[in-house]
Scaffold this active site. Structure first.
Site, PDB file in Angstrom:
ATOM      1  N   SER A 147       8.250   4.228  -2.585  1.00 34.48           N
ATOM      2  CA  SER A 147       8.339   2.768  -2.380  1.00 34.48           C
ATOM      3  C   SER A 147       9.743   2.322  -2.786  1.00 34.48           C
ATOM      4  O   SER A 147      10.463   3.051  -3.474  1.00 34.48           O
ATOM      5  CB  SER A 147       7.298   2.103  -3.284  1.00 34.48           C
ATOM      6  OG  SER A 147       7.543   0.725  -3.421  1.00 34.48           O
ATOM      7  N   TYR A 175       2.019  -0.406 -10.566  1.00 38.58           N
ATOM      8  CA  TYR A 175       2.465   0.072  -9.249  1.00 38.58           C
ATOM      9  C   TYR A 175       3.891   0.620  -9.352  1.00 38.58           C
ATOM     10  O   TYR A 175       4.191   1.729  -8.871  1.00 38.58           O
ATOM     11  CB  TYR A 175       2.393  -1.072  -8.239  1.00 38.58           C
ATOM     12  CG  TYR A 175       2.723  -0.660  -6.821  1.00 38.58           C
ATOM     13  CD1 TYR A 175       1.756  -0.101  -5.996  1.00 38.58           C
ATOM     14  CD2 TYR A 175       4.009  -0.826  -6.310  1.00 38.58           C
ATOM     15  CE1 TYR A 175       2.060   0.285  -4.693  1.00 38.58           C
ATOM     16  CE2 TYR A 175       4.313  -0.447  -5.010  1.00 38.58           C
ATOM     17  CZ  TYR A 175       3.345   0.107  -4.206  1.00 38.58           C
ATOM     18  OH  TYR A 175       3.648   0.488  -2.915  1.00 38.58           O
TER      19      TYR A 175
HETATM   20  P1  NAP Z   1      -3.063  -0.459   2.885  1.00 42.23           P
HETATM   21  O1  NAP Z   1      -2.910  -1.142   4.196  1.00 42.23           O
HETATM   22  O2  NAP Z   1      -3.723  -1.175   1.748  1.00 42.23           O
HETATM   23  O3  NAP Z   1      -3.805   0.928   3.148  1.00 42.23           O
HETATM   24  C1  NAP Z   1      -4.106   1.801   2.102  1.00 42.23           C
HETATM   25  C2  NAP Z   1      -5.067   2.856   2.605  1.00 42.23           C
HETATM   26  O4  NAP Z   1      -5.394   3.735   1.508  1.00 42.23           O
HETATM   27  C3  NAP Z   1      -6.378   2.241   3.090  1.00 42.23           C
HETATM   28  O5  NAP Z   1      -6.825   2.948   4.236  1.00 42.23           O
HETATM   29  C4  NAP Z   1      -7.289   2.455   1.898  1.00 42.23           C
HETATM   30  O6  NAP Z   1      -8.654   2.528   2.214  1.00 42.23           O
HETATM   31  C5  NAP Z   1      -6.802   3.796   1.379  1.00 42.23           C
HETATM   32  N1  NAP Z   1      -7.185   3.988  -0.016  1.00 42.23           N
HETATM   33  C6  NAP Z   1      -6.913   3.161  -1.047  1.00 42.23           C
HETATM   34  N2  NAP Z   1      -7.453   3.639  -2.169  1.00 42.23           N
HETATM   35  C7  NAP Z   1      -8.075   4.794  -1.848  1.00 42.23           C
HETATM   36  C8  NAP Z   1      -8.820   5.744  -2.590  1.00 42.23           C
HETATM   37  N3  NAP Z   1      -9.084   5.570  -3.890  1.00 42.23           N
HETATM   38  N4  NAP Z   1      -9.299   6.835  -1.954  1.00 42.23           N
HETATM   39  C9  NAP Z   1      -9.086   7.000  -0.626  1.00 42.23           C
HETATM   40  N5  NAP Z   1      -8.402   6.124   0.129  1.00 42.23           N
HETATM   41  C10 NAP Z   1      -7.902   5.031  -0.472  1.00 42.23           C
HETATM   42  O7  NAP Z   1      -1.665  -0.019   2.304  1.00 42.23           O
HETATM   43  P2  NAP Z   1      -0.320   0.492   3.019  1.00 42.23           P
HETATM   44  O8  NAP Z   1       0.647  -0.601   2.946  1.00 42.23           O
HETATM   45  O9  NAP Z   1      -0.617   1.137   4.318  1.00 42.23           O
HETATM   46  O10 NAP Z   1       0.139   1.556   1.945  1.00 42.23           O
HETATM   47  C11 NAP Z   1       0.081   2.948   2.152  1.00 42.23           C
HETATM   48  C12 NAP Z   1       0.977   3.617   1.130  1.00 42.23           C
HETATM   49  O11 NAP Z   1       2.308   3.145   1.325  1.00 42.23           O
HETATM   50  C13 NAP Z   1       0.629   3.302  -0.312  1.00 42.23           C
HETATM   51  O12 NAP Z   1       0.878   4.421  -1.122  1.00 42.23           O
HETATM   52  C14 NAP Z   1       1.587   2.184  -0.645  1.00 42.23           C
HETATM   53  O13 NAP Z   1       1.827   2.092  -2.023  1.00 42.23           O
HETATM   54  C15 NAP Z   1       2.800   2.631   0.111  1.00 42.23           C
HETATM   55  N6  NAP Z   1       3.796   1.589   0.393  1.00 42.23           N
HETATM   56  C16 NAP Z   1       3.481   0.487   1.133  1.00 42.23           C
HETATM   57  C17 NAP Z   1       4.473  -0.447   1.369  1.00 42.23           C
HETATM   58  C18 NAP Z   1       4.235  -1.690   2.170  1.00 42.23           C
HETATM   59  O14 NAP Z   1       5.147  -2.524   2.238  1.00 42.23           O
HETATM   60  N7  NAP Z   1       3.092  -1.893   2.791  1.00 42.23           N
HETATM   61  C19 NAP Z   1       5.763  -0.255   0.891  1.00 42.23           C
HETATM   62  C20 NAP Z   1       6.040   0.883   0.153  1.00 42.23           C
HETATM   63  C21 NAP Z   1       5.044   1.796  -0.079  1.00 42.23           C
HETATM   64  P3  NAP Z   1      -9.590   1.207   2.308  1.00 42.23           P
HETATM   65  O15 NAP Z   1      -9.142   0.524   3.540  1.00 42.23           O
HETATM   66  O16 NAP Z   1     -10.963   1.746   2.394  1.00 42.23           O
HETATM   67  O17 NAP Z   1      -9.319   0.410   1.079  1.00 42.23           O
END
Ligand code: NAP
Length: 252
Positions: A144, A157
């Protein structure tokens, strides 16, 4: 030829957190490049599964909650039963909790660290043991901007993502001798559920957009090129690297 080195035909990839957002985008990207997929999530992933199958790839969806590392051996076993090997692991599942540090709870600390950092280590360890038998593999962690910066109101986080960056380098150092490349992708500000509260806050939304040279929030599709590169032979001499896909955020 160089473009052939990006192809993932015949490879087996595991992507965690693949129901939605970045995980879904990367799983589909890997399938577009030819990989068969094991998708892991705590809730069903019907759309992701359908998109992968439409591309003509095999897909094994496994419902598992990665807040408990006990689920990991079964995921590895089911993957090996179905595909016989693991070539690529994308540790993407992640959660965020927002509150001022002065009142942040132990539960919000533990919940985030367990999924974002502890599961990343133990999933990597379990998969690396299989990759060693198979003469190598590719592990891609999702870091991130908060692997580099402190963020606001997100102490667990930021700590978890700082940890992911360090762990990526530690594992890269240890496992290079097994032909296992360990890298990370650091997405910038991406339009997913994770960042919905920021986009709904007009002031935060504007201040974030004002700093992004590309002038827009990133999309899950924006990670496809990076994940395919790091999963493929094209990146064989790249390890311990954190590839920022951030629309220029860190350049400012
Ligand atoms: P998101 O839309 O909230 O999706 C997260 C996914 O992970 C969802 O499918 C969720 O399932 C699943 N998940 C969460 N907890 C889990 C668990 N305990 N066991 C199994 N699956 C689980 O988030 P995202 O933005 O795509 O983020 C994905 C990754 O990128 C994360 O590591 C996040 O920190 C990182 N990231 C995101 C951003 C951003 O700007 N969005 C930036 C930097 C890094 P459910 O739908 O069932 O909850």
């Amino acid at each position: 030829m160089i473009l052939e080195k990006f192809a993932l035909s015949g490879k087996t990839a595991i992507v965690t957190g693949a129901r939605t957002g970045l995980g879904k985008g990367m799983a589909v990207g890997l399938a577009e490049a030819g990989a068969d997929l094991v998708i892991v999530n705590r809730s069903p992933m019907l759309e992701t599964e359908e998109e992968i199958r439409k591309l003509g790839r095999r897909c094994l969806p496994i419902e598992a909650d990665l807040s408990n590392t006990n689920v990991i051996p079964e995921i590895v076993k089911r993957t090996l039963d179905e595909f016989g090997k693991i070539d690529i692991l994308v540790n993407n599942a992640g959660i965020i909790r927002r509150a001022p540090s002065i009142e942040f709870t132990e539960k919000d600390w533990d919940d985030v660290i367990n999924v974002n950092l502890k599961a990343v280590f133990f999933f990597s360890q379990a998969v690396a043991r299989e990759m060693i038998k198979n003469n190598g593999g590719k592990i891609i962690n999702i870091a991130s901007m908060l692997s580099f910066q402190g963020g606001i109101l997100v102490p667990s986080y930021a700590a978890s993502k700082g940890g992911v960056a360090s762990l990526t380098k530690t594992l890269a150092n240890e496992w290079a001798k097994y032909n296992i490349n360990v890298n990370a992708i650091a997405p910038g500000y991406m339009a997913t559920n994770n960042t919905e509260p920021l986009r709904k806050d007009d002031e935060r939304n504007k201040s974030i957009l004002d700093r992004i040279p590309e002038g827009r929030w990133g999309l899950p599709e924006d990670l496809k090129g990076a994940v395919v590169y790091l999963a493929s032979e094209a990146s064989d001499y790249v390890t311990g690297h954190i590839l920022c896909v951030d629309g220029g955020w860190l350049a400012r």
